[in-house]
Write an enzyme that holds these catalytic residues in place. Structure first.
Site, PDB file in Angstrom:
ATOM      1  N   HIS A 196      36.852  46.051  28.316  1.00 37.92           N
ATOM      2  CA  HIS A 196      36.200  46.128  29.630  1.00 37.92           C
ATOM      3  C   HIS A 196      36.990  47.093  30.502  1.00 37.92           C
ATOM      4  CE1 HIS A 196      34.472  41.900  28.737  1.00 37.92           C
ATOM      5  NE2 HIS A 196      33.552  42.827  28.492  1.00 37.92           N
ATOM      6  N   GLU A 199      39.706  46.411  33.513  1.00 33.65           N
ATOM      7  CA  GLU A 199      40.847  45.529  33.260  1.00 33.65           C
ATOM      8  C   GLU A 199      42.064  46.354  32.824  1.00 33.65           C
ATOM      9  OE1 GLU A 199      39.120  42.731  30.493  1.00 33.65           O
ATOM     10  OE2 GLU A 199      37.505  42.227  31.876  1.00 33.65           O
ATOM     11  N   ARG A 254      32.674  48.079  34.273  1.00 32.34           N
ATOM     12  CA  ARG A 254      33.030  47.141  33.193  1.00 32.34           C
ATOM     13  C   ARG A 254      32.545  47.599  31.822  1.00 32.34           C
ATOM     14  NH1 ARG A 254      33.363  41.307  32.062  1.00 32.34           N
ATOM     15  NH2 ARG A 254      31.865  40.700  30.446  1.00 32.34           N
ATOM     16  N   HIS A 324      42.379  41.074  27.680  1.00 33.97           N
ATOM     17  CA  HIS A 324      41.463  41.154  28.816  1.00 33.97           C
ATOM     18  C   HIS A 324      42.189  40.732  30.094  1.00 33.97           C
ATOM     19  CE1 HIS A 324      37.759  41.162  26.164  1.00 33.97           C
ATOM     20  NE2 HIS A 324      38.668  40.690  25.326  1.00 33.97           N
ATOM     21  N   GLU A 398      43.500  36.444  28.298  1.00 36.04           N
ATOM     22  CA  GLU A 398      43.105  36.810  29.660  1.00 36.04           C
ATOM     23  C   GLU A 398      44.404  36.873  30.455  1.00 36.04           C
ATOM     24  OE1 GLU A 398      40.214  37.569  31.012  1.00 36.04           O
ATOM     25  OE2 GLU A 398      38.790  37.039  29.442  1.00 36.04           O
TER      26      GLU A 398
END
Length: 437
Positions: A196, A199, A254, A324, A398
């Protein structure tokens, strides 16, 4: 000048005027992204009742908000932490609505443009980079990252081999670094970052991992063992077109940058485009949505290239790691359904140890568990695809933070974020060497 039609999602059907102007801006221009985010806010709310959920979904559609967390408005339910980026001309209406409906909220970022300029002065970064060697504590453009990869390929040929697995929609090379001591019949670990575009901490970590491996493999027994017994296939920027676009035009882009024949909206969510429960729950069929699954599985050349490579090498790739942001979580399959994976105890043990190792550095807490229950249900993800295609250890990180900075994690937090994440990755890798067949 004001930015018209700049928003992603269904509001992004028309090219913004600010994008057109950015094409002709000179490098020394005083405003990042042509001041496109002046007065924009990031607001957090947590609906407490079904009525609040319904009302918030309705107003979000009306005002064309850019959802930061979760990735789709369909995920918003009672108790869901919801972060929205709202343009200046819509923030008054949203705040008035929240106050009138007596829905509690918090303004995370008061002025997005000022936060951008404070935390990421790109011109200053250029100057810092040109004075000395490669700086791993700043964010780098795609061109800089690829130049860095070429440089390492020349200067560390004993440990690094660089190659391309194909080209992106816009024709950019999809470069991989193969890291490890040359040997036959070695198991491997795949690491990708930047699926993405917005990020940025992901690609920063991929670069950090390579740097640490090269600097410490002689002095650190664990790293030496990792490079002696494993190959690491590292893709610092998966979504090369989107990442480049997030530097030149829209910081909060994104998706990929592919075109759609019937809509003017561009791009596909590269983490909803894999052939595993494709375009089911948690993915959208609308090309203007941020979670658009694409016209068919592996429609994106970037996804197709990586899937082909993983299919070809799946017999010896034993772990898949994808990076991410943001949420501070370590996730493993399944993402597309509520079910327990066959090797749950081994994977869960690896995740538990990794999260504890990460927390030992600065006390930063990560949640861990199956993606469907820890985050949300999403179909067509790379992690589920890797697991279903025979890679026994599949994880999605994440990274920092939990919303204070969101996608605008300051450069001063690159080092602590990467330092703690490095311990988690080493932990998973050592677990792999000890346990995984």
């Amino acid at each position: 000048m004001k930015c018209l039609g700049k928003r992603r999602g269904r509001a992004a059907a028309f090219l913004p005027l600010c994008w057109l102007f950015l094409k002709v801006l000179q490098p020394g221009h005083s405003h990042l992204y042509n001041n496109c985010y002046a007065g924009d806010k990031v607001i957090r709310f947590i609906p407490k009742t079904e009525e609040e959920v319904y009302a918030l979904k309705k107003i979000s559609h009306q005002l064309k908000v850019d959802l930061w967390q979760p990735s789709s408005i369909s995920y918003v339910s009672e108790g869901t932490v919801t972060d929205v980026h709202i343009p200046q001309n819509g923030s008054r209406a949203l705040l008035a609505f929240l106050q009138e409906a007596n829905i509690q909220y918090k303004i995370l970022i008061e002025d997005l443009q000022k936060t951008l300029e404070k935390g990421s002065n790109l011109q200053t970064q250029r100057n810092r980079r040109s004075l000395s060697g490669y700086n791993y504590e700043v964010y780098h453009s795609l061109e800089e990252i690829q130049n860095w990869m070429h440089h390492l390929n020349k200067t560390h040929s004993g440990l690094i081999h660089m190659f391309s697995i194909g080209r992106s929609y816009e024709g950019r090379s999809l470069f991989i670094l193969k890291l490890g001591r040359r040997s036959r019949l070695k198991r491997a670990v795949w690491i990708d970052c930047g699926i993405h575009a917005r990020e940025w901490i992901g690609p920063a970590f991929c670069q950090w991992f390579v740097k640490e491996a090269l600097l410490t493999h002689k002095s650190d027994p664990a790293m030496r063992k990792m490079l002696n017994h494993l190959y690491f296939y590292i893709m610092p920027v998966f979504n090369v077109d989107g990442y480049h676009f997030s530097w030149t035009n829209d910081r909060f882009w994104r998706k990929t940058r592919s075109r759609n024949s019937r809509f003017r909206c561009r791009g596909v969510d590269a983490n909803r485009n894999w052939k595993v429960k494709w375009c089911d729950e948690g993915a959208s069929m609308h090309p203007c949505d941020d979670t658009y699954c694409g016209p068919f599985p592996e429609s994106e050349p970037e996804v197709k290239a990586v899937a082909n490579f993983l299919r070809k090498h799946r017999k010896h790739i034993r772990a898949y790691l994808s990076f991410h942001a943001y949420a501070q979580m370590l996730l493993y399959p399944y993402s597309y359904k509520y079910a327990t994976i066959p090797n749950f105890s081994c994977v869960e043990s690896a995740a538990y140890k990794a999260v504890n190792a990460l927390q030992s550095v600065y006390g930063v807490r990560y949640r861990y568990g199956p993606a469907s229950t820890t985050l949300y249900v999403s179909s067509g993800s790379s992690m589920d695809w890797a697991y279903k295609n025979g890679i026994p250890y599949a994880f999605a990180f994440e990274l920092r933070d939990t919303g204070h900075f969101g996608f605008l994690l300051p450069e001063m937090l690159i080092k602590p974020t990467c330092t703690e994440t490095m311990l988690a990755v080493k932990n998973i890798t050592m677990h792999l060497l000890k346990k995984c067949p």
